[in-house]
Write an enzyme that holds these catalytic residues in place. Structure first.
Site, PDB file in Angstrom:
ATOM      1  N   LYS A  30     -21.706   6.331  11.706  1.00 10.30           N
ATOM      2  CA  LYS A  30     -22.246   6.036  10.375  1.00 10.30           C
ATOM      3  C   LYS A  30     -23.451   5.124  10.425  1.00 10.30           C
ATOM      4  O   LYS A  30     -24.328   5.213   9.568  1.00 10.30           O
ATOM      5  CB  LYS A  30     -21.170   5.412   9.478  1.00 10.30           C
ATOM      6  CG  LYS A  30     -20.144   6.411   8.978  1.00 10.30           C
ATOM      7  CD  LYS A  30     -19.449   5.884   7.740  1.00 10.30           C
ATOM      8  CE  LYS A  30     -18.438   6.883   7.220  1.00 10.30           C
ATOM      9  NZ  LYS A  30     -17.696   6.354   6.075  1.00 10.30           N
TER      10      LYS A  30
ATOM     11  N   LYS B 131     -17.677  17.755  11.438  1.00  9.70           N
ATOM     12  CA  LYS B 131     -16.581  17.929  10.480  1.00  9.70           C
ATOM     13  C   LYS B 131     -17.099  18.153   9.065  1.00  9.70           C
ATOM     14  O   LYS B 131     -18.207  17.720   8.733  1.00  9.70           O
ATOM     15  CB  LYS B 131     -15.632  16.727  10.540  1.00  9.70           C
ATOM     16  CG  LYS B 131     -16.196  15.457   9.994  1.00  9.70           C
ATOM     17  CD  LYS B 131     -15.162  14.343   9.887  1.00  9.70           C
ATOM     18  CE  LYS B 131     -15.885  13.148   9.279  1.00  9.70           C
ATOM     19  NZ  LYS B 131     -15.142  11.952   9.152  1.00  9.70           N
TER      20      LYS B 131
ATOM     21  N   LYS C 207     -18.239  14.802   2.963  1.00  7.28           N
ATOM     22  CA  LYS C 207     -18.866  14.564   1.667  1.00  7.28           C
ATOM     23  C   LYS C 207     -20.325  14.209   1.825  1.00  7.28           C
ATOM     24  O   LYS C 207     -21.118  14.389   0.919  1.00  7.28           O
ATOM     25  CB  LYS C 207     -18.161  13.391   0.962  1.00  7.28           C
ATOM     26  CG  LYS C 207     -16.796  13.743   0.417  1.00  7.28           C
ATOM     27  CD  LYS C 207     -16.067  12.506  -0.120  1.00  7.28           C
ATOM     28  CE  LYS C 207     -15.107  11.967   0.891  1.00  7.28           C
ATOM     29  NZ  LYS C 207     -14.107  11.026   0.373  1.00  7.28           N
TER      30      LYS C 207
HETATM   31  P1  TYM Z   1     -12.196   9.644   3.622  1.00  7.93           P
HETATM   32  O1  TYM Z   1     -12.440   9.286   2.201  1.00  7.93           O
HETATM   33  O2  TYM Z   1     -13.379   9.902   4.481  1.00  7.93           O
HETATM   34  O3  TYM Z   1     -11.266  10.901   3.713  1.00  7.93           O
HETATM   35  C1  TYM Z   1     -10.007  10.975   3.031  1.00  7.93           C
HETATM   36  C2  TYM Z   1      -8.989  11.707   3.886  1.00  7.93           C
HETATM   37  O4  TYM Z   1      -9.463  13.007   4.214  1.00  7.93           O
HETATM   38  C3  TYM Z   1      -9.419  13.209   5.618  1.00  7.93           C
HETATM   39  N1  TYM Z   1     -10.551  14.069   6.004  1.00  7.93           N
HETATM   40  C4  TYM Z   1     -10.438  15.226   6.686  1.00  7.93           C
HETATM   41  N2  TYM Z   1      -9.368  15.874   7.171  1.00  7.93           N
HETATM   42  C5  TYM Z   1      -9.588  17.054   7.801  1.00  7.93           C
HETATM   43  N3  TYM Z   1     -10.811  17.610   7.975  1.00  7.93           N
HETATM   44  C6  TYM Z   1     -11.928  16.990   7.498  1.00  7.93           C
HETATM   45  N4  TYM Z   1     -13.121  17.547   7.646  1.00  7.93           N
HETATM   46  C7  TYM Z   1     -11.762  15.737   6.818  1.00  7.93           C
HETATM   47  N5  TYM Z   1     -12.626  14.854   6.232  1.00  7.93           N
HETATM   48  C8  TYM Z   1     -11.866  13.850   5.755  1.00  7.93           C
HETATM   49  C9  TYM Z   1      -9.546  11.801   6.209  1.00  7.93           C
HETATM   50  O5  TYM Z   1      -9.016  11.740   7.515  1.00  7.93           O
HETATM   51  C10 TYM Z   1      -8.734  10.988   5.237  1.00  7.93           C
HETATM   52  O6  TYM Z   1      -7.365  11.046   5.530  1.00  7.93           O
HETATM   53  N6  TYM Z   1     -11.251   5.145   5.622  1.00  7.93           N
HETATM   54  C11 TYM Z   1     -10.653   6.267   4.895  1.00  7.93           C
HETATM   55  C12 TYM Z   1     -10.055   5.840   3.571  1.00  7.93           C
HETATM   56  C13 TYM Z   1      -9.066   4.740   3.689  1.00  7.93           C
HETATM   57  C14 TYM Z   1      -7.727   4.858   4.148  1.00  7.93           C
HETATM   58  C15 TYM Z   1      -7.170   3.546   4.052  1.00  7.93           C
HETATM   59  C16 TYM Z   1      -6.951   5.905   4.627  1.00  7.93           C
HETATM   60  C17 TYM Z   1      -9.284   3.453   3.323  1.00  7.93           C
HETATM   61  N7  TYM Z   1      -8.131   2.727   3.538  1.00  7.93           N
HETATM   62  C18 TYM Z   1      -5.867   3.282   4.426  1.00  7.93           C
HETATM   63  C19 TYM Z   1      -5.637   5.641   5.016  1.00  7.93           C
HETATM   64  C20 TYM Z   1      -5.099   4.343   4.916  1.00  7.93           C
HETATM   65  C21 TYM Z   1     -11.742   7.298   4.623  1.00  7.93           C
HETATM   66  O7  TYM Z   1     -12.904   6.965   4.600  1.00  7.93           O
HETATM   67  O8  TYM Z   1     -11.270   8.531   4.311  1.00  7.93           O
END
Ligand code: TYM
Length: 337
Positions: free
Chosen positions: A115, A198, A201
């Site tokens: 990032k 991957k 967003k």
């Molecule tokens: P974020 O917002 O990027 O994504 C949310 C969830 O979606 C999953 N994900 C994917 N799974 C499969 N294929 C993909 N291409 C893909 N893109 C995203 C992510 O693994 C995630 O589970 N840091 C985290 C948010 C967060 C969080 C937490 C998660 C903040 N605090 C505590 C768990 C526990 C994030 O940015 O996810």
């Protein structure tokens, strides 16, 4: 008892990767909870501001993401559902944990490297310490299970290291060690334009992802344009080695249909992608259309969303404050009480 905790950043639309990798699993776990289990799901808005955000857009994205999760089946009667910034304990706990986590641990985080890119000196300090806030998110609720996609595995390992060190340093079994729950299929859904990055967003090309808000025509068009190779669909998984785009599309089909990848391959073996893609498009439409339709009714009622989030934050704060209080005291800090 299980305490299931997970979050998602309210940036942009929910896409098929988030849905298959995480959100669908949240809903299944929420609906299959046994007596004594509980779920905590939140919008990670404090994580979102580690990257530049236009304030008006962020405010709108928070409501939209809340609506999308509700439409996907998150049920505020069964799960504590809120926005992270509404519960001050997340920021407070993150500070305590910043003083426990080691710089060397954070230097290993691959997501920070991706990032921050080439401009590491110009990245926010928040982006660097982001995984510590994520550890606070799960530790505050004594999470036992954290359903996430593959890309969050390293952050969860760090959370376990931080919890272990805290317990050791302060001679207290304060924190539960969280376990990541990563599904076998669709743990990493890839971009439709490039099988080696991957679905995300933040990808500038909207053709790279399927959003839960896409119309049926958009979905069909994106799948028709998805990158593939000219070879026919193989009979078994070995035949997908070195064919990341083919593997991705078949993996999406398998996850949505709830059938093993091997069975899906048997069914389509020998066909070209020209034949497979319309079947995939129908399946994606069938899965997403009901969510999209529910979403529009939630979007028409922002006051209801605000009410749900406020109520959720009150419930979350009660749990979080208890853990925070223990953490402060165990470190020797004074607490008014
Ligand atoms: P974020 O917002 O990027 O994504 C949310 C969830 O979606 C999953 N994900 C994917 N799974 C499969 N294929 C993909 N291409 C893909 N893109 C995203 C992510 O693994 C995630 O589970 N840091 C985290 C948010 C967060 C969080 C937490 C998660 C903040 N605090 C505590 C768990 C526990 C994030 O940015 O996810």
């Amino acid at each position: 008892n299980k305490r299931i905790v997970s979050g998602i950043q309210p940036t942009g639309n929910l896409h098929l990767g988030n849905y298959l990798g995480a959100i669908r699993n949240w809903v299944v776990m929420q609906n299959e909870m046994k007596d004594g289990d509980s779920c905590v799901f939140f919008l990670a808005d404090l994580h979102a501001i580690t990257m530049p955000q236009a304030p008006d857009e962020l405010a709108e994205n928070i409501r939209n993401m809340a609506a999308t999760l509700l439409a996907s089946g998150v049920n505020p009667e069964r799960a504590v559902f809120f926005a992270q910034s509404d519960v001050a304990a997340h920021s407070e706990m993150a500070w305590l944990l910043n003083c426990v986590a080691r710089i060397g641990w954070l230097n290993r985080m691959t997501q920070f490297k991706e990032k921050s890119g080439k401009n590491r000196e110009g990245a926010s300090v928040g982006l660097y310490t982001y995984p510590v806030l994520q550890a606070a998110d799960v530790m505050l609720y004594q999470a036992t299970h954290v359903p996430v996609g593959e890309d969050q595995k390293q952050h969860l390992e760090l959370a376990r290291d931080i919890a272990t060190k805290f317990n050791n340093d302060y001679d207290d079994k304060i924190f539960t060690l969280p376990e990541p729950i990563i599904q076998k299929t669709a743990a990493r859904v890839m971009s439709l334009r490039n099988g080696s990055s991957k679905m995300s967003k933040s990808d500038p090309s909207d053709l790279s992802r399927i959003n839960l808000t896409d119309s049926n025509d958009d979905i069909a068009q994106k799948i028709r344009k998805a990158k593939t190779d000219p070879d026919p669909i193989p009979e078994n998984e070995e035949g997908l080695a070195d064919r990341p785009e083919a593997k991705n599309l078949l993996g999406i089909y398998s996850a949505l249909k709830g059938e093993a990848l091997g069975d899906v391959l048997q069914q389509f073996a020998g066909q070209g992608f020209g034949q497979f893609k319309p079947a995939l498009a129908d399946l994606v439409v069938e899965s997403i259309a009901p969510i999209r339709d529910k979403l529009s009714s939630f979007k028409n009622d922002p006051a209801e969303i605000d009410r749900i989030l406020s109520q959720g934050a009150e419930k979350a704060a009660v749990i979080a404050e208890k853990t925070l209080d223990k953490a402060y005291r165990s470190m020797g800090l004074r607490r008014r009480s």
